[in-house]
Write a protein that holds these residues in place. Sequence first.
Motif, short mmCIF file in Angstrom:
data_model
loop_
_atom_site.label_atom_id
_atom_site.label_comp_id
_atom_site.label_asym_id
_atom_site.label_seq_id
_atom_site.Cartn_x
_atom_site.Cartn_y
_atom_site.Cartn_z
N GLU A 74 0.84 -1.25 -0.17
CA GLU A 74 -0.14 0.11 0.05
C GLU A 74 0.84 1.18 0.12
OE1 GLU A 74 -3.19 2.18 3.01
OE2 GLU A 74 -2.88 0.00 3.24
N ILE A 75 1.90 1.36 0.85
CA ILE A 75 2.88 2.41 0.83
C ILE A 75 3.56 2.52 -0.42
CG2 ILE A 75 4.89 3.44 2.01
CD1 ILE A 75 4.12 2.01 4.59
N ARG A 76 3.83 1.45 -1.02
CA ARG A 76 4.70 1.78 -2.27
C ARG A 76 3.85 2.21 -3.37
NH1 ARG A 76 7.77 -4.29 -1.84
NH2 ARG A 76 9.29 -3.62 -0.56
N THR A 77 2.67 1.82 -3.35
CA THR A 77 1.67 2.04 -4.42
C THR A 77 1.53 3.69 -4.24
OG1 THR A 77 0.55 -0.12 -4.65
CG2 THR A 77 -0.64 1.64 -5.28
N ALA A 78 1.46 4.05 -2.89
CA ALA A 78 1.27 5.53 -2.86
C ALA A 78 2.29 6.13 -3.14
CB ALA A 78 0.64 5.78 -1.44
N GLY A 79 3.25 5.71 -3.36
CA GLY A 79 5.06 6.27 -3.77
C GLY A 79 5.79 6.28 -2.69
N GLY A 80 5.57 5.77 -1.62
CA GLY A 80 6.64 5.74 -0.51
C GLY A 80 7.54 4.80 -0.57
N THR A 81 8.63 4.56 0.24
CA THR A 81 9.57 3.76 0.25
C THR A 81 9.41 2.84 1.68
OG1 THR A 81 11.25 5.15 -0.82
CG2 THR A 81 12.11 3.31 0.18
N ALA A 82 9.21 1.44 1.35
CA ALA A 82 9.21 0.58 2.30
C ALA A 82 9.63 -1.00 2.10
CB ALA A 82 7.41 0.57 2.65
N GLU A 83 9.92 -1.58 3.13
CA GLU A 83 10.48 -2.98 3.13
C GLU A 83 9.63 -3.30 4.44
OE1 GLU A 83 11.80 -4.36 0.87
OE2 GLU A 83 12.89 -2.73 -0.18
N TYR A 84 9.65 -4.87 4.45
CA TYR A 84 9.37 -5.29 5.60
C TYR A 84 10.13 -6.46 6.20
CZ TYR A 84 7.13 -9.22 3.13
OH TYR A 84 6.88 -10.39 2.40
N VAL A 85 10.07 -6.90 7.47
CA VAL A 85 10.88 -7.93 7.81
C VAL A 85 10.34 -8.69 9.10
CG1 VAL A 85 12.14 -6.46 9.64
CG2 VAL A 85 13.16 -8.44 9.17
N LEU A 86 10.35 -9.80 8.99
CA LEU A 86 9.54 -10.61 10.23
C LEU A 86 10.11 -10.52 11.39
CD1 LEU A 86 8.63 -13.87 8.21
CD2 LEU A 86 6.87 -11.96 8.96
N CYS A 87 9.51 -10.28 12.55
CA CYS A 87 10.03 -10.20 13.67
C CYS A 87 9.07 -10.42 14.89
CB CYS A 87 10.59 -8.65 14.14
SG CYS A 87 11.28 -8.17 15.64
N ASP A 88 9.85 -11.29 15.98
CA ASP A 88 9.24 -11.92 17.01
C ASP A 88 9.86 -11.23 18.29
OD1 ASP A 88 8.00 -13.04 19.33
OD2 ASP A 88 8.56 -15.13 18.47
N LEU A 89 8.96 -10.15 18.85
CA LEU A 89 9.56 -9.29 19.95
C LEU A 89 10.06 -10.10 21.20
CD1 LEU A 89 7.08 -6.39 20.02
CD2 LEU A 89 9.76 -6.40 19.16
N ALA A 90 9.63 -11.30 21.28
CA ALA A 90 10.01 -11.96 22.50
C ALA A 90 11.30 -12.96 22.07
CB ALA A 90 8.85 -13.21 22.85
N ASP A 91 12.00 -12.76 20.94
CA ASP A 91 13.02 -13.40 20.48
C ASP A 91 14.29 -12.74 20.13
OD1 ASP A 91 15.12 -15.01 19.35
OD2 ASP A 91 13.74 -15.84 17.57
N PRO A 92 15.19 -12.50 21.10
CA PRO A 92 16.43 -11.58 20.98
C PRO A 92 17.23 -11.59 19.53
CG PRO A 92 16.40 -12.47 23.15
CD PRO A 92 15.43 -13.34 22.16
N VAL A 93 17.35 -12.59 19.09
CA VAL A 93 17.86 -13.11 17.77
C VAL A 93 17.17 -12.54 16.84
CG1 VAL A 93 18.69 -14.58 16.08
CG2 VAL A 93 19.13 -15.02 18.46
#
Length: 277
Positions: A74-93
């Motif tokens: 959605e952000i990219r379609t609107a012209g923005g710059t975005a990436e995503y990454v999977l993240c579990d906040l309970a996992d330090p690594v």
Amino acid sequence: MSPAGGPRLVAMDTNTTTPTPSASTSGLLADKVAFITGAGRGIGAAAARLFAREGARVVLAARTESQLKAVTEEIRTAGGTAEYVLCDLADPVSVRAAVDRTVELYGRLDVAFNNGATGQAPGPMDQFPEADFDRVLAVNLKGPWLAMSAEIAAIRATAGRGAIVNTSSVGSLMGNPWLPVYGAAKRAVNSLTASAAVTYGPEGIRVNAIAPGATLTEMIDEWEANSPGIVDQLTAQTPLGRAATPHEIAEAAAWLLSDRASYVTGAVLSVDGGSRA
């Protein structure tokens, strides 16, 4: 008080159709690299959209890939710059890898919004299972600590100066008979925020928190399902007479992360419609 909001009176962020400028020359967060946890839905998703509209390059982090992918596209379609990454906040690594990935993608980290959280089943503390207590603390207290530690290291090594905002809750600012463990975790986040502000302020790293009141997100939908009428009760205690949209909460975070809040650090900003006035 609300971890984040109530039954869906508004189906989505009311400002999601606003175009995102492709040139980041004049926005509130122009040319900044922003890392956002809990970015797949609710306040985090609203923040990702808003930060991109305000000129930031954003990395969205959460556990659910389908949600992250949808908001990123959605952000990219609107012209923005975005990436995503999977993240579990309970996992330090996982947390460290997500922050490191932000630096790999964009070369630095300027600002971070630690919004990811998990709720609790409402009820008195003596009836709360120990396993659930451990889960709430792992995500809502240890998670922000892990994230801040990684973010401070990344800001220090790249941008040099920057800002962090943690999502607390208005329920952390008083006794919380509805959500006692959630409220305790968020109150501890307030203390971590103040300690980080004092510790890292001399380096030019500001750390603040926002304390939302009732906000229209999935988390409070779940609370309403377990405690019918709670949203009406919270709204009745709010001078503005309504719950917030996720976008309204994101606006407060964006300002605190921006250079316009350059002399604000160690604050817990209530964004609650006056419910604690």
